[in-house]
Design an enzyme around this catalytic site. Sequence first.
Site, short mmCIF file in Angstrom:
data_model
loop_
_atom_site.label_atom_id
_atom_site.label_comp_id
_atom_site.label_asym_id
_atom_site.label_seq_id
_atom_site.Cartn_x
_atom_site.Cartn_y
_atom_site.Cartn_z
N GLY A 159 -7.45 0.00 -7.15
CA GLY A 159 -7.47 1.30 -6.50
C GLY A 159 -6.22 1.66 -5.71
O GLY A 159 -6.32 2.19 -4.61
N THR A 160 -5.06 1.37 -6.28
CA THR A 160 -3.83 1.83 -5.63
C THR A 160 -2.92 2.48 -6.65
O THR A 160 -2.81 2.00 -7.79
CB THR A 160 -3.09 0.70 -4.87
N SER A 161 -2.23 3.56 -6.25
CA SER A 161 -1.32 4.25 -7.16
C SER A 161 -0.03 3.46 -7.35
O SER A 161 0.78 3.79 -8.20
CB SER A 161 -1.00 5.64 -6.61
N ASP B 168 -8.90 1.18 7.00
CA ASP B 168 -10.32 1.07 7.38
C ASP B 168 -10.69 -0.41 7.48
O ASP B 168 -9.88 -1.29 7.15
CB ASP B 168 -11.20 1.82 6.35
N HIS C 162 -0.76 -1.94 6.30
CA HIS C 162 -0.42 -0.67 6.95
C HIS C 162 -1.13 -0.47 8.28
O HIS C 162 -1.26 0.65 8.75
CB HIS C 162 -0.72 0.49 5.99
N GLN D 279 -3.83 -2.12 1.67
CA GLN D 279 -3.01 -1.05 2.26
C GLN D 279 -3.90 -0.14 3.10
O GLN D 279 -3.42 0.77 3.75
CB GLN D 279 -2.37 -0.23 1.13
N ASN D 280 -5.21 -0.38 3.04
CA ASN D 280 -6.14 0.50 3.75
C ASN D 280 -6.21 0.14 5.23
O ASN D 280 -6.13 -1.03 5.61
CB ASN D 280 -7.54 0.37 3.15
N ARG E 193 -10.11 10.50 11.76
CA ARG E 193 -10.24 9.52 10.67
C ARG E 193 -11.17 8.38 11.09
O ARG E 193 -11.98 7.89 10.34
CB ARG E 193 -8.87 8.90 10.30
N TYR F 185 -5.93 10.79 14.00
CA TYR F 185 -6.50 9.45 13.76
C TYR F 185 -7.88 9.30 14.40
O TYR F 185 -8.72 8.56 13.89
CB TYR F 185 -5.53 8.35 14.23
P1 OAD Z 1 -3.39 6.54 -3.39
O1 OAD Z 1 -4.20 7.71 -2.92
O2 OAD Z 1 -1.94 6.74 -3.63
O3 OAD Z 1 -4.00 5.99 -4.73
C1 OAD Z 1 -5.38 5.78 -4.89
C2 OAD Z 1 -5.61 5.15 -6.23
O4 OAD Z 1 -7.00 4.88 -6.33
C3 OAD Z 1 -5.22 6.02 -7.43
O5 OAD Z 1 -4.54 5.22 -8.39
C4 OAD Z 1 -6.58 6.49 -7.97
O6 OAD Z 1 -6.55 6.67 -9.38
C5 OAD Z 1 -7.46 5.32 -7.60
N1 OAD Z 1 -8.90 5.59 -7.44
C6 OAD Z 1 -9.53 6.68 -6.94
N2 OAD Z 1 -10.86 6.50 -6.88
C7 OAD Z 1 -11.09 5.25 -7.36
C8 OAD Z 1 -12.27 4.45 -7.54
N3 OAD Z 1 -13.50 4.89 -7.22
N4 OAD Z 1 -12.12 3.20 -8.03
C9 OAD Z 1 -10.89 2.72 -8.36
N5 OAD Z 1 -9.76 3.42 -8.21
C10 OAD Z 1 -9.86 4.67 -7.72
O7 OAD Z 1 -3.66 5.37 -2.34
P2 OAD Z 1 -2.80 4.05 -2.07
O8 OAD Z 1 -2.18 3.54 -3.32
O9 OAD Z 1 -3.69 3.14 -1.32
O10 OAD Z 1 0.09 4.52 3.62
O11 OAD Z 1 -1.69 4.60 -1.11
C11 OAD Z 1 -0.76 3.73 -0.56
C12 OAD Z 1 -0.34 4.19 0.81
O12 OAD Z 1 0.10 5.54 0.78
C13 OAD Z 1 -1.47 4.23 1.82
O13 OAD Z 1 -1.74 2.97 2.39
C14 OAD Z 1 -0.95 5.17 2.87
C15 OAD Z 1 -0.39 6.25 1.96
O14 OAD Z 1 0.63 6.97 2.45
C16 OAD Z 1 0.14 4.67 4.95
O15 OAD Z 1 -0.64 5.35 5.58
C17 OAD Z 1 1.29 3.94 5.57
#
Ligand code: OAD
Length: 248
Positions: free
Chosen positions: A186-188, A105, A120, A102-103, A72, A69
């Site tokens: 921007g979240t999966s 930062d 998170h 969820q970020n 990071r 961390y």
């Molecule tokens: P992910 O890495 O799972 O997903 C990132 C998403 O952003 C994907 O759907 C990509 O397609 C999309 N993406 C990438 N670049 C982009 C851009 N420039 N503009 C828009 N979208 C873009 O990240 P999270 O969904 O945030 O938890 O992950 C959720 C959690 O999983 C995190 O908070 C973390 C991780 O484990 C903890 O640390 C507890």
Amino acid sequence: MPRNIMWLLNLLKMKKGKKVVVLTGAGISAESGIATFRDSGGLWEGHDVMEVASPEGWEKNPNLVLDFYNQRRKQAITAQPNAGHLALKELEKYFDVTVITQNVDNLHEKAGSSKVIHLHGELFKARSSVDENLIYDIDGWEIKPGETCEKGSQLRPHIVWFGEMVPMMERAIEETQQADIFLIVGTSLLVYPAAGLINYVDPSIAKYIIDIKAPEMGINDPYLRFIEAKAGEGLPKLIRELVDEHHV
Ligand code: OAD
């Protein structure tokens, strides 16, 4: 509720504008140079996530976790908000905006967003490893081995690890239930409980997803529009549309 109080509440709501709730994930910070999680092949900066982001990992090797961390944080300290974060700040001129992120930062804060819920945890905070209520701002980028809270226990990152409770979830649900417009950026949508927030959204309101990839869950909701774009391009555009559409 008495009618005059209802009237006053409605007036206040009109003055503040509609409520927009935004759920953000790693994708919104990608254009600021912070790596996303699932695009990195199951490893997180070369580590198995359970080694560096779980209570078991912490127990096994706290120095590795601290160092992970610290790295990071060192990377994030110079990162700057991009056009996506700045667009959400701009949106506050017209709407009552809550960002649920969820970020870990602090780019929403650096952009100036005033209501940010970190589901998170926060990279720039440390907390006691024996009392979760003892939370401290980190000066600089490092938590050192041997640095302790006032109760004498090692400080740990103020991050929600896998297998831990998500204390901000209740507040996030309350905000989500009150949304007039809901954005997902921007979240999966693969990590729960955060991904489940969408189930608390009023089904009849407008929802938007901005992402470079369509969500795996699919889109079978007539009120949900998927915008295939980078956050830094899609968000400023959508926000102009929302402002025009809602005449605020
Ligand atoms: P992910 O890495 O799972 O997903 C990132 C998403 O952003 C994907 O759907 C990509 O397609 C999309 N993406 C990438 N670049 C982009 C851009 N420039 N503009 C828009 N979208 C873009 O990240 P999270 O969904 O945030 O938890 O992950 C959720 C959690 O999983 C995190 O908070 C973390 C991780 O484990 C903890 O640390 C507890």
